[in-house]
Design an enzyme around this catalytic site. Structure first.
Site, PDB file in Angstrom:
ATOM      1  CB  CYS A   1      44.878  39.514  33.681  1.00  0.00           C
ATOM      2  SG  CYS A   1      46.445  40.308  33.257  1.00  0.00           S
TER       3      CYS A   1
ATOM      4  CB  CYS B   1      46.418  42.298  35.747  1.00  0.00           C
ATOM      5  SG  CYS B   1      46.244  42.052  34.005  1.00  0.00           S
ATOM      6  CG  ASP B   2      44.080  40.900  38.751  1.00  0.00           C
ATOM      7  OD1 ASP B   2      44.365  42.104  38.789  1.00  0.00           O
ATOM      8  OD2 ASP B   2      43.098  40.448  38.144  1.00  0.00           O
TER       9      ASP B   2
END
Ligand code: NAP
Length: 350
Positions: A168, A171-172
């Site tokens: 992701c 997300c990261d």
């Protein structure tokens, strides 16, 4: 005993459904999943995908950074006196999930740490069986079992999860370890294009490693990626191994030509992002509910969480192959509880 509403799954959709159902006095029970080695390997442990990430910066209400300092600088002292002390950092995925779980518990949701492995959707009330062998019955069911990211299945991917391996980028991607370093994205669909393009904001170079000589992605997304000067495509290439060590995490990948298996190349990188699709967690349904061609549950009424079986509702990523965000999952979790509450009331079950 017959439950009024049973919630299967413990990500943002499941807990939000539980919070709303509990506040509506439906005494929901949440089957949060079993803590088994099989679930760990599959990425389906209790608390879902978010519990496997680190910082969460895009969930409204939880800004990254020193929360106390934000409140000190933005809210006048009179009001601040009534607020609880806040953390010195933003929220992490595991913390956010524990907070949601606690919030559901506070309103009276009951939690069972077990998997639902079977459901008979033709029975009324619905009958279910758990991994540990219990039989349960419920008038309404909310399915919020999520989806899991696909990985290639390499042992080295597993070893460096949360140390540079991710599925992701949204997300990261902004984490310090990826800033101004090369990173690798594997895949050739829209997700790979989107993740690679997103990662160019942070990384020095983004390699897209794709097993064929053309992308599956839509033309517009492919062109955006191909025209980005920070993106380099390694066509006809497969990932052989993610390289790294226990202190630094990912340091690179070894790729191999899919045309000439003797030709390998090492790409130095601090990150490896798998973008080869997701799999919805619907195996336990054994095909009894309508799905789309990718296996995701279908809402049979537009903008409502009803599935093809009356009394069974679906929320979160298990019914969403498109947005797949914590906040959208939480939103549909809320919708599913309201839909279930109204449906139960219409059946005379209150
Ligand atoms: P996808 O379209 O199924 O693409 C998966 C990609 O991974 C394919 O290129 C596939 O290669 C590759 N792949 C699969 N298994 C592999 C393996 N074992 N080894 C190497 N490569 C492998 O999945 P997605 O990109 O996640 O997209 C899912 C859906 O969401 C699509 O409908 C997409 O349009 C949509 N989506 C839309 C947007 C947007 O519009 N903004 C963004 C993201 C996703 P092959 O091509 O060789 O099969």
């Amino acid at each position: 005993m017959t439950e009024k509403v049973t919630i299967i799954g413990s990500g943002p959709a499941g807990w939000t459904a539980a919070i709303y159902a509990a506040r509506a006095e439906l005494q929901p029970v949440v089957y949060e999943g079993a803590e088994t080695e099989e679930n760990r390997l599959k990425g389906t442990l209790p608390l879902g995908q978010l519990s496997q990430t680190t910082e969460v910066e895009n969930f409204p209400g939880f800004p990254a950074g020193d929360m106390t300092a934000y409140l000190d600088s933005s809210i006048d002292e009179q009001k601040r006196r009534y607020m609880a002390p806040h953390a010195k950092h933003g929220v992490s995925g595991p913390e956010l999930m524990e907070l949601m779980r606690q919030q559901a518990t506070n309103f009276g949701a009951r939690i069972v740490t077990d998997d639902i492995v079977e459901i008979d959707v033709s029975a009324r009330p619905f009958r279910m069986r758990t991994l540990s062998g219990s039989e349960i019955q419920s008038h309404a069911v909310i399915i919020a079992t999520g989806a899991r990211a696909n990985y290639l299945g390499l042992e080295s991917e597993e070893r460096f999860k949360n140390m540079g391996v991710s599925a992701c980028a949204v997300c990261d991607g902004a984490l310090p370890r990826f800033r101004n370093h090369p990173v690798v994205v594997v895949g050739g669909g829209d997700s790979a294009m989107e993740e690679a393009t997103f990662l160019t904001k942070f990384a020095s170079v983004v390699y897209i490693v794709h097993r064929r000589d053309s992308f599956r992605a839509s033309r517009i997304m492919s062109e955006r990626a191909l025209n980005n000067p920070k993106i380099q495509v390694k066509w006809n290439s497969v990932i052989d191994e993610v390289l790294g060590d226990e202190t630094q995490g990912v340091t690179g990948v070894r790729i191999r030509s899919s045309e000439d298996p003797t030709a390998t190349e090492i790409l130095p990188a601090t990150g490896y992002f798998a973008a080869i699709g997701h799999t919805p967690n619907t195996e336990f349904l054994k095909g009894q509910l309508q799905t789309n061609d990718k296996g995701y549950l279908v809402w049979t009424t537009a903008h409502r969480t009803m599935t093809s079986v009356e009394g069974i509702f679906a929320a979160g990523d298990v019914a969403d192959d498109y947005y797949r965000q914590a906040i959208t999952a939480a939103g549909t979790g809320c919708m599913s509880a309201l839909d279930a509450e109204r449906w139960l009331a219409a059946q005379g079950i209150e």
